[in-house]
Scaffold this active site. Structure first.
Site, PDB file in Angstrom:
ATOM      1  N   CYS A   2      -2.312   8.867   6.680  1.00 15.88           N
ATOM      2  CA  CYS A   2      -3.433   9.790   6.545  1.00 15.88           C
ATOM      3  C   CYS A   2      -3.711  10.469   7.872  1.00 15.88           C
ATOM      4  CB  CYS A   2      -4.679   9.033   6.114  1.00 15.88           C
ATOM      5  SG  CYS A   2      -4.441   8.077   4.623  1.00 15.88           S
ATOM      6  N   ARG A  27       2.495  14.758   8.970  1.00 11.12           N
ATOM      7  CA  ARG A  27       2.373  13.321   8.710  1.00 11.12           C
ATOM      8  C   ARG A  27       2.612  12.999   7.232  1.00 11.12           C
ATOM      9  NH1 ARG A  27      -1.022  10.918  12.853  1.00 11.12           N
ATOM     10  NH2 ARG A  27      -1.978   9.483  11.409  1.00 11.12           N
ATOM     11  N   TRP A  71      -2.582  10.052   2.376  1.00  8.29           N
ATOM     12  CA  TRP A  71      -1.284   9.516   1.919  1.00  8.29           C
ATOM     13  C   TRP A  71      -1.685   8.252   1.182  1.00  8.29           C
ATOM     14  CZ3 TRP A  71       4.008   9.950   1.790  1.00  8.29           C
ATOM     15  CH2 TRP A  71       4.757   8.772   1.774  1.00  8.29           C
ATOM     16  N   ASN A  97      -8.470   6.196   8.018  1.00  8.72           N
ATOM     17  CA  ASN A  97      -7.018   6.018   8.043  1.00  8.72           C
ATOM     18  C   ASN A  97      -6.782   4.529   8.273  1.00  8.72           C
ATOM     19  OD1 ASN A  97      -4.289   6.104   8.557  1.00  8.72           O
ATOM     20  ND2 ASN A  97      -4.468   7.214  10.483  1.00  8.72           N
ATOM     21  N   GLY A  98      -5.914   3.909   7.480  1.00  5.53           N
ATOM     22  CA  GLY A  98      -5.650   2.480   7.640  1.00  5.53           C
ATOM     23  C   GLY A  98      -5.819   1.769   6.306  1.00  5.53           C
ATOM     24  N   GLU A 464      25.190   0.045   7.382  1.00  2.65           N
ATOM     25  CA  GLU A 464      24.053   0.922   7.641  1.00  2.65           C
ATOM     26  C   GLU A 464      24.204   1.597   9.013  1.00  2.65           C
ATOM     27  OE1 GLU A 464      21.870   2.390   6.090  1.00  2.65           O
ATOM     28  OE2 GLU A 464      20.401   2.960   7.596  1.00  2.65           O
ATOM     29  N   LYS A 468      24.308   5.661   9.559  1.00  2.00           N
ATOM     30  CA  LYS A 468      23.453   6.410  10.498  1.00  2.00           C
ATOM     31  C   LYS A 468      24.321   7.295  11.378  1.00  2.00           C
ATOM     32  CE  LYS A 468      20.499   6.192   9.066  1.00  2.00           C
ATOM     33  NZ  LYS A 468      19.899   5.553   7.944  1.00  2.00           N
ATOM     34  N   GLU A 471      25.871  10.244   9.349  1.00  2.00           N
ATOM     35  CA  GLU A 471      24.850  11.196   8.872  1.00  2.00           C
ATOM     36  C   GLU A 471      24.435  12.186   9.963  1.00  2.00           C
ATOM     37  OE1 GLU A 471      21.518   9.535   5.869  1.00  2.00           O
ATOM     38  OE2 GLU A 471      21.783   8.287   7.638  1.00  2.00           O
ATOM     39  N   HIS A 487      44.076  -6.143   6.905  1.00  2.00           N
ATOM     40  CA  HIS A 487      44.646  -5.708   5.630  1.00  2.00           C
ATOM     41  C   HIS A 487      44.698  -4.181   5.514  1.00  2.00           C
ATOM     42  CE1 HIS A 487      44.691  -9.837   4.423  1.00  2.00           C
ATOM     43  NE2 HIS A 487      43.387  -9.950   4.648  1.00  2.00           N
ATOM     44  N   LYS A 586      16.452  14.644   2.177  1.00  2.36           N
ATOM     45  CA  LYS A 586      15.664  13.422   2.309  1.00  2.36           C
ATOM     46  C   LYS A 586      15.561  12.707   0.969  1.00  2.36           C
ATOM     47  CE  LYS A 586      13.050  10.534   4.521  1.00  2.36           C
ATOM     48  NZ  LYS A 586      13.879   9.565   5.280  1.00  2.36           N
TER      49      LYS A 586
HETATM   50  C1  G6P Z   1      19.076  10.352   0.503  1.00  2.00           C
HETATM   51  C2  G6P Z   1      18.576  10.181   1.929  1.00  2.00           C
HETATM   52  C3  G6P Z   1      18.873   8.773   2.446  1.00  2.00           C
HETATM   53  C4  G6P Z   1      18.301   7.742   1.486  1.00  2.00           C
HETATM   54  C5  G6P Z   1      18.801   7.955   0.058  1.00  2.00           C
HETATM   55  C6  G6P Z   1      18.060   7.082  -0.920  1.00  2.00           C
HETATM   56  O1  G6P Z   1      20.466  10.335   0.510  1.00  2.00           O
HETATM   57  O2  G6P Z   1      19.181  11.134   2.780  1.00  2.00           O
HETATM   58  O3  G6P Z   1      18.305   8.601   3.727  1.00  2.00           O
HETATM   59  O4  G6P Z   1      18.640   6.464   1.930  1.00  2.00           O
HETATM   60  O5  G6P Z   1      18.569   9.309  -0.351  1.00  2.00           O
HETATM   61  O6  G6P Z   1      16.725   7.470  -0.909  1.00  2.00           O
HETATM   62  P1  G6P Z   1      15.522   6.590  -1.439  1.00  2.00           P
HETATM   63  O7  G6P Z   1      14.324   7.469  -1.260  1.00  2.00           O
HETATM   64  O8  G6P Z   1      15.815   6.272  -2.861  1.00  2.00           O
HETATM   65  O9  G6P Z   1      15.478   5.370  -0.584  1.00  2.00           O
END
Ligand code: G6P
Length: 591
Positions: A2, A27, A71, A97-98, A464, A468, A471, A487, A586
């Site tokens: 928020c 935000r 939010w 907020n909180g 992961e 990163k 990406e 292998h 996103k």
């Molecule tokens: C997109 C985003 C990723 C995310 C994935 C799943 O590919 O770029 O960063 O991990 O979606 O998104 P979700 O909101 O379901 O975690």
């Protein structure tokens, strides 16, 4: 997260506040509202959705007001739940907020004394508590009300009889903006930068009373002085809190996100209602992207700590081949709650009779409406496309869930919980040494291929980490279980392919060292991620990223934060557009 704004001065409060709220849009928010004092009344506006043009709105003329972008955390996004919230007589208005963790009991108590509630929010109790305590001195009433609150809060309150605002901060940020004949208060600097660059960052426990040309701050009952900072940033910089990118800002928010998520589910003990797990014989995780990797770690934790068999499915594959579901608990993990593949997998799971739990960050998202049970992560809005803090928040919920379902002896569970409680501090220590990771990133930034290797819990962490890297830096990065190198992937190694090796302080450690020696024999540059106590690894590798030593299960947090920073600084060195990588979104709302 928020956003809060308060204004007193000579300008029209509605216009200042709405434009300041727009400065906090970064935000993330689902609804918003403003209250302005005029004469001895309050005028309020509340809306769901985006603010749009400031000129579209006009409240009564007045020079004092408060506003809020919400939010949602308690209560769905709606006009009724949007702030400001008022007392029974519409004399007091509050923005917050909180999270007020004891709001249910306060609400019951206030209701029994005749207070009438209009919203489902935790915030509304604050307005009624202040109403109870108000005897003509708003600051005193606020202090008394705050004594009864548990949780985290930044609160601003106004009263129709007062030419002042009163605010308090505890674990949620608040800054004062000092103008000439006007005063501002906000959750973040961008809200005030159009008017002043002189600010005071309030500290925990600070309570402030503001007039249009002055303010007093108290802490612990005593008046205190706080330093005035002059902000050198532009508005755009300040939205990122002075960080160059949202991704780095969000990585730095991780300690707070862990605190908030723990706070939600861990008071004395783990406070998750796991009635959804009654009678289940297996768990199937469904997710995409980074949430898929959180699921892989979830499977590891569930199997290791609870003995319940668990599997992980890409949501997009589950759709075509749903496994037989009898006594199956499906756990969908999704930051946005809107990923089309994950939603479809959830629907199919339900159709087949499975119970569906969603671990989700966005309140009111579609996943929360499909799921039978919801576990929220408290990461706040994440703007950078590459998920960072939300991934760690997912892990925290998974630790709590696995520990809650665990059959380990109580003393062992307690030890792990104690360690979980210090994870914010552990992550802070990693962030304090990020310049070392930056130096190592400079050594690898010119390569076009990379290999990430690990064993055990190190495998999903490697996956992961590699995700990163690809990406945001556009380096081709693959992740492999270290034992599988022989292998096939060995053929790819050599001077042109650095290897990122994850050392976990468990039964995989020794054999990982052997794998590293094998990799070195193929002349790859090796960067290890290992704990501070590991004196052995540096004999065999080119660089070591050090993280604080933890129980091996928590390396999913420590090593992942280190790898997020490694990817970030590598991409930065390569001049990539970090927050919005090419071809990625996103939230992917198409199958
Ligand atoms: C997109 C985003 C990723 C995310 C994935 C799943 O590919 O770029 O960063 O991990 O979606 O998104 P979700 O909101 O379901 O975690």
């Amino acid at each position: 997260m928020c956003g809060i704004v308060g204004y007193l001065g000579f300008r029209r409060a509605d216009q200042v506040i709405i434009s300041a709220l727009k400065r906090l849009e970064y935000r993330g928010y689902d609804s918003w509202g403003v209250a302005v004092k005029h004469g001895n009344g309050l005028e309020l506006i509340k809306r769901v959705g985006a603010i749009g043009d400031v000129e579209n709105y006009s409240l009564a003329e007045g020079n004092i007001g408060i506003g809020h972008t919400r939010w949602a955390t308690h209560g769905k996004p709606s006009e009724i739940n949007a702030h400001p919230h008022t007392d029974c007589n519409n004399k007091i208005a509050v923005v917050h907020n909180g999270i007020i963790s004891n709001f249910q009991s306060l609400r019951e108590d206030l209701k029994s004394r005749g207070h009438e509630f209009t919203s489902e929010t935790d915030t509304e109790v604050i307005a009624h508590l202040i109403e109870e305590e108000y005897r003509g001195d708003l600051k005193e009433a606020m202090m008394k009300a705050v004594e009864r609150l548990k949780g985290s809060y930044a609160i601003v309150v106004m009263h129709v009889d007062k030419e002042e605002l009163v605010a308090v901060r505890y674990k949620s940020p608040l800054v004062i903006g000092i103008g000439d004949g006007e005063c501002f208060i906000a959750s973040d600097v961008p809200a005030v930068l159009d008017y002043t660059n002189r600010v005071i960052y309030l500290e925990d426990g600070d309570i402030v009373k503001m007039w249009n040309n002055g303010f007093i701050i108290w802490n612990n009952g005593k008046e205190v002085e706080r330093k005035i900072d002059t902000i050198p940033w532009s508005i755009e910089d300040s939205e990122k809190g002075g960080y160059e990118h949202f991704m780095l800002k969000e990585i730095h928010e991780t300690p707070r996100v862990i605190e908030d998520t723990l706070f939600e589910y861990l008071s004395e003990d783990i406070d998750i209602d796991v009635s959804f797990s009654a009678g289940i014989s297996e768990i199937v995780f469904v997710a995409c992207g980074t949430s898929y990797h959180a699921s892989l770690i979830g499977r590891y934790l569930i199997e290791k700590l609870t003995g319940i068999p668990a599997r992980v499915e890409f949501a997009s594959e589950f759709i075509y081949n749903p496994p037989p579901i009898s006594r199956t608990l499906v756990i969908a993990i999704t930051q946005s709650g809107e990923t089309a593949d994950t939603l479809e997998a959830m629907r199919i799971a339900k159709k087949h009779g499975a119970r569906v739990v969603a671990i989700v960050n966005v309140l009111g998202s579609t996943a929360t409406r499909i799921a039978d049970y919801i576990l929220y992560t408290r990461a706040g809005p994440e703007i950078s496309v590459a998920a960072t803090k939300s991934f760690i928040a997912q892990l925290i919920v998974l630790y709590l869930l696995a520990l809650k379902l665990s059959k380990l002896p109580g003393s062992e569970i307690e030890k792990l919980i104690e360690e979980l409680r210090i994870m914010p501090e552990i992550v802070r220590r990693i962030l304090e040494h990020e310049e070392k990771i930056e130096q190592i990133a400079e050594e690898i930034a010119n390569f076009e291929d990379m290999m990430y290797i690990g064993r055990g819990i190190g495998v999903p962490i490697a996956m992961e980490g590699a995700l990163k890297m690809k990406e945001i830096s556009y380096i081709h990065a693959e992740a492999y279980p270290a034992g599988e190198l022989k292998h096939g992937p060995f053929a790819l190694l050599g001077k042109h392919t650095p290897v990122i090796a994850l050392l976990i302080p468990d039964e995989t450690y020794e054999i990982m060292l052997n794998n590293i020696k094998e990799v070195k024999a193929r002349e790859s540059l090796v960067v290890a991620v290992a704990d501070e106590d590991d004196a052995e690894v540096e004999k065999y590798v080119d660089f070591v990223i050090r993280v604080p030593k933890t129980n091996s299960v928590f390396t999913a947090v420590t090593h992942s934060v280190a790898l997020q920073l490694l990817a970030y600084y590598t991409a930065r060195k390569r001049g990539c557009e970090i927050d919005k990588p090419r071809n990625l979104a996103k939230s992917v709302t198409v199958e």
